[in-house]
Design an enzyme around this catalytic site. Structure first.
Site, PDB file in Angstrom:
ATOM      1  N   THR A  44       0.825  -1.208   0.000  1.00  0.00           N
ATOM      2  CA  THR A  44       0.000   0.000   0.000  1.00  0.00           C
ATOM      3  C   THR A  44       0.859   1.257   0.000  1.00  0.00           C
ATOM      4  O   THR A  44       0.654   2.166  -0.811  1.00  0.00           O
ATOM      5  CB  THR A  44      -0.908   0.016   1.241  1.00  0.00           C
ATOM      6  OG1 THR A  44      -1.713  -1.157   1.250  1.00  0.00           O
ATOM      7  CG2 THR A  44      -1.818   1.239   1.228  1.00  0.00           C
ATOM      8  N   THR A  45       1.848   1.306   0.902  1.00  0.00           N
ATOM      9  CA  THR A  45       2.720   2.471   0.997  1.00  0.00           C
ATOM     10  C   THR A  45       3.588   2.614  -0.249  1.00  0.00           C
ATOM     11  O   THR A  45       4.039   3.710  -0.574  1.00  0.00           O
ATOM     12  CB  THR A  45       3.590   2.374   2.264  1.00  0.00           C
ATOM     13  OG1 THR A  45       2.729   2.169   3.397  1.00  0.00           O
ATOM     14  CG2 THR A  45       4.403   3.638   2.495  1.00  0.00           C
ATOM     15  N   TYR A 107     -13.073  -3.884  -2.348  1.00  0.00           N
ATOM     16  CA  TYR A 107     -14.234  -3.438  -3.131  1.00  0.00           C
ATOM     17  C   TYR A 107     -15.333  -4.480  -3.258  1.00  0.00           C
ATOM     18  O   TYR A 107     -16.496  -4.178  -2.997  1.00  0.00           O
ATOM     19  CB  TYR A 107     -13.811  -2.939  -4.529  1.00  0.00           C
ATOM     20  CG  TYR A 107     -14.954  -2.293  -5.287  1.00  0.00           C
ATOM     21  CD1 TYR A 107     -15.384  -1.026  -4.948  1.00  0.00           C
ATOM     22  CD2 TYR A 107     -15.609  -2.969  -6.312  1.00  0.00           C
ATOM     23  CE1 TYR A 107     -16.446  -0.439  -5.611  1.00  0.00           C
ATOM     24  CE2 TYR A 107     -16.677  -2.396  -6.977  1.00  0.00           C
ATOM     25  CZ  TYR A 107     -17.081  -1.126  -6.625  1.00  0.00           C
ATOM     26  OH  TYR A 107     -18.141  -0.554  -7.278  1.00  0.00           O
ATOM     27  N   TYR A 133      -2.952 -10.022   4.808  1.00  0.00           N
ATOM     28  CA  TYR A 133      -2.920  -8.587   5.130  1.00  0.00           C
ATOM     29  C   TYR A 133      -4.351  -8.105   5.325  1.00  0.00           C
ATOM     30  O   TYR A 133      -5.146  -8.097   4.392  1.00  0.00           O
ATOM     31  CB  TYR A 133      -2.225  -7.839   3.983  1.00  0.00           C
ATOM     32  CG  TYR A 133      -2.132  -6.338   4.117  1.00  0.00           C
ATOM     33  CD1 TYR A 133      -2.361  -5.675   5.322  1.00  0.00           C
ATOM     34  CD2 TYR A 133      -1.795  -5.563   3.011  1.00  0.00           C
ATOM     35  CE1 TYR A 133      -2.269  -4.296   5.418  1.00  0.00           C
ATOM     36  CE2 TYR A 133      -1.691  -4.180   3.092  1.00  0.00           C
ATOM     37  CZ  TYR A 133      -1.934  -3.551   4.298  1.00  0.00           C
ATOM     38  OH  TYR A 133      -1.839  -2.191   4.381  1.00  0.00           O
ATOM     39  N   ARG A 138      -9.209   0.335   4.458  1.00  0.00           N
ATOM     40  CA  ARG A 138      -8.945   0.566   3.042  1.00  0.00           C
ATOM     41  C   ARG A 138      -9.740  -0.360   2.130  1.00  0.00           C
ATOM     42  O   ARG A 138     -10.121   0.024   1.031  1.00  0.00           O
ATOM     43  CB  ARG A 138      -7.451   0.387   2.744  1.00  0.00           C
ATOM     44  CG  ARG A 138      -6.592   1.590   3.137  1.00  0.00           C
ATOM     45  CD  ARG A 138      -5.166   1.406   2.654  1.00  0.00           C
ATOM     46  NE  ARG A 138      -4.344   2.567   2.930  1.00  0.00           N
ATOM     47  CZ  ARG A 138      -4.143   3.567   2.078  1.00  0.00           C
ATOM     48  NH1 ARG A 138      -4.734   3.555   0.890  1.00  0.00           N
ATOM     49  NH2 ARG A 138      -3.368   4.584   2.405  1.00  0.00           N
ATOM     50  N   LYS A 161      -0.538  -9.673   8.700  1.00  0.00           N
ATOM     51  CA  LYS A 161      -0.355  -8.272   9.050  1.00  0.00           C
ATOM     52  C   LYS A 161      -1.733  -7.754   9.439  1.00  0.00           C
ATOM     53  O   LYS A 161      -2.622  -7.621   8.597  1.00  0.00           O
ATOM     54  CB  LYS A 161       0.204  -7.473   7.866  1.00  0.00           C
ATOM     55  CG  LYS A 161       0.287  -5.974   8.131  1.00  0.00           C
ATOM     56  CD  LYS A 161       0.728  -5.210   6.891  1.00  0.00           C
ATOM     57  CE  LYS A 161       0.736  -3.698   7.145  1.00  0.00           C
ATOM     58  NZ  LYS A 161       1.139  -2.930   5.929  1.00  0.00           N
ATOM     59  N   ILE A 203       4.914  -4.239  10.385  1.00  0.00           N
ATOM     60  CA  ILE A 203       5.185  -3.787   9.016  1.00  0.00           C
ATOM     61  C   ILE A 203       4.873  -2.302   9.029  1.00  0.00           C
ATOM     62  O   ILE A 203       3.719  -1.895   9.118  1.00  0.00           O
ATOM     63  CB  ILE A 203       4.372  -4.569   7.985  1.00  0.00           C
ATOM     64  CG1 ILE A 203       4.783  -6.053   8.035  1.00  0.00           C
ATOM     65  CG2 ILE A 203       4.598  -4.003   6.585  1.00  0.00           C
ATOM     66  CD1 ILE A 203       4.044  -6.942   7.050  1.00  0.00           C
TER      67      ILE A 203
END
Length: 292
Positions: A44-45, A107, A133, A138, A161, A203
């Site tokens: 993501t980052t 989504y 994850y 999000r 995570k 993380i």
């Protein structure tokens, strides 16, 4: 290699939005030299959402090349289509990465059985180690502890995570899953408490700009030196919070530029540069924490 301070690495870009390979090398060397235990490439980052498939693959492979065995590389390989996630994962078979970080399908919001079947299919398609994850804020999708427990029985699914920031999850997961299954925080602000409750690391977004400090924090936690760990964590707390005053990774890229770790803080639309007000906050935070 899957414990301690694992950085969710940013993807540096040039002013015209291309991948900045020189800055990527600088970032990797920074983490090697400051005790980061592993790198998550293109999560993501790392702005996976605005990279095309070729760029995604190239960044992971270049990160592997630059790291040259000095630090383990974990590839972000999640997708909301199971077939797409399998295809992306398969590209890294025999590549040299140590494992994959696979986000819950965003989504389309599958139910718990759908989540189980999704991750099961990915894991069974590869021998690469898999880290689940979970970041419902999000994705709009939350994988529950009972489903994680089912998935933990699949041999190459080795951890999760957990980025909910909900510390109750740690005890719930530990009660259902054996101690070998890795619990990694995905929330810097609560990571120390997460580790004190039984997690093995984080993380981290903060590690992008405070690699040495986050590595020290995790070492202190893992050796039971919680008084010292809490003191260090309180110093870092403004950074944990303020790196999210605007959508990640906007603030952390600006901070990396301010610290001279990258050449520009370029973002791709729909992400936009840090606002003037935000830049003032981040600059003062870096000064207060002692990084600038």
């Amino acid at each position: 290699m899957f414990t301690g301070s694992i950085v969710a690495l940013i993807t540096p870009m040039t002013k015209n939005g291309l991948i900045d390979w020189n800055s990527l090398k600088k970032l990797i060397n920074y983490h090697v030299n400051n005790g980061t235990t592993a790198i998550v490439s293109v999560g993501t980052t790392g702005e996976t959402a605005t990279l095309n498939c070729r760029e995604h693959y190239d960044i992971v492979m270049k990160t592997l090349e630059i790291s040259d065995g000095r630090i383990p590389i974990i590839a972000g390989t999640g997708a909301n289509s199971t077939a797409e996630a399998i295809a992306l994962t398969s590209r890294f078979n025999d590549s040299g990465i140590v494992g994959c970080l696979t986000v819950t399908p965003y989504y389309n919001c599958p139910n718990q059985e759908g989540l189980y079947q999704h991750f099961k299919a990915i894991a069974e398609s590869t021998e690469l180690l898999q880290i689940l994850y979970n970041v419902p804020m999000r994705t709009g999708c939350d994988i529950l502890p009972s489903t994680v427990a089912r998935l933990s029985e699949i041999k190459n699914i080795i951890g999760i995570k957990e980025a909910t920031g909900n510390l109750n999850r740690v005890s719930k997961l530990r009660a259902l899953i054996n101690e070998k299954f890795l619990l990694l925080s995905g929330d810097d602000a609560s990571a120390l408490d997460f580790m004190q409750l039984g997690g093995q690391g984080v993380i981290s977004v903060t590690a992008n700009v405070a690699a040495k400090e986050m590595a020290q924090l995790c070492t202190l936690a893992r050796t039971g030196k919680y008084t010292e760990a809490h003191y260090l964590n309180q110093r870092l707390m403004p950074l944990h919070h303020n790196l999210f005053i605007e959508p990640n990774p906007i603030p952390v890229k600006w901070a990396c530029k301010a610290l001279g770790l990258i050449e520009t803080h370029t973002m791709r639309l729909p992400m936009t540069p840090l606002t003037k007000k935000g830049s003032q906050v981040i600059k003062q935070t870096l000064i207060n924490v002692g990084l600038l």
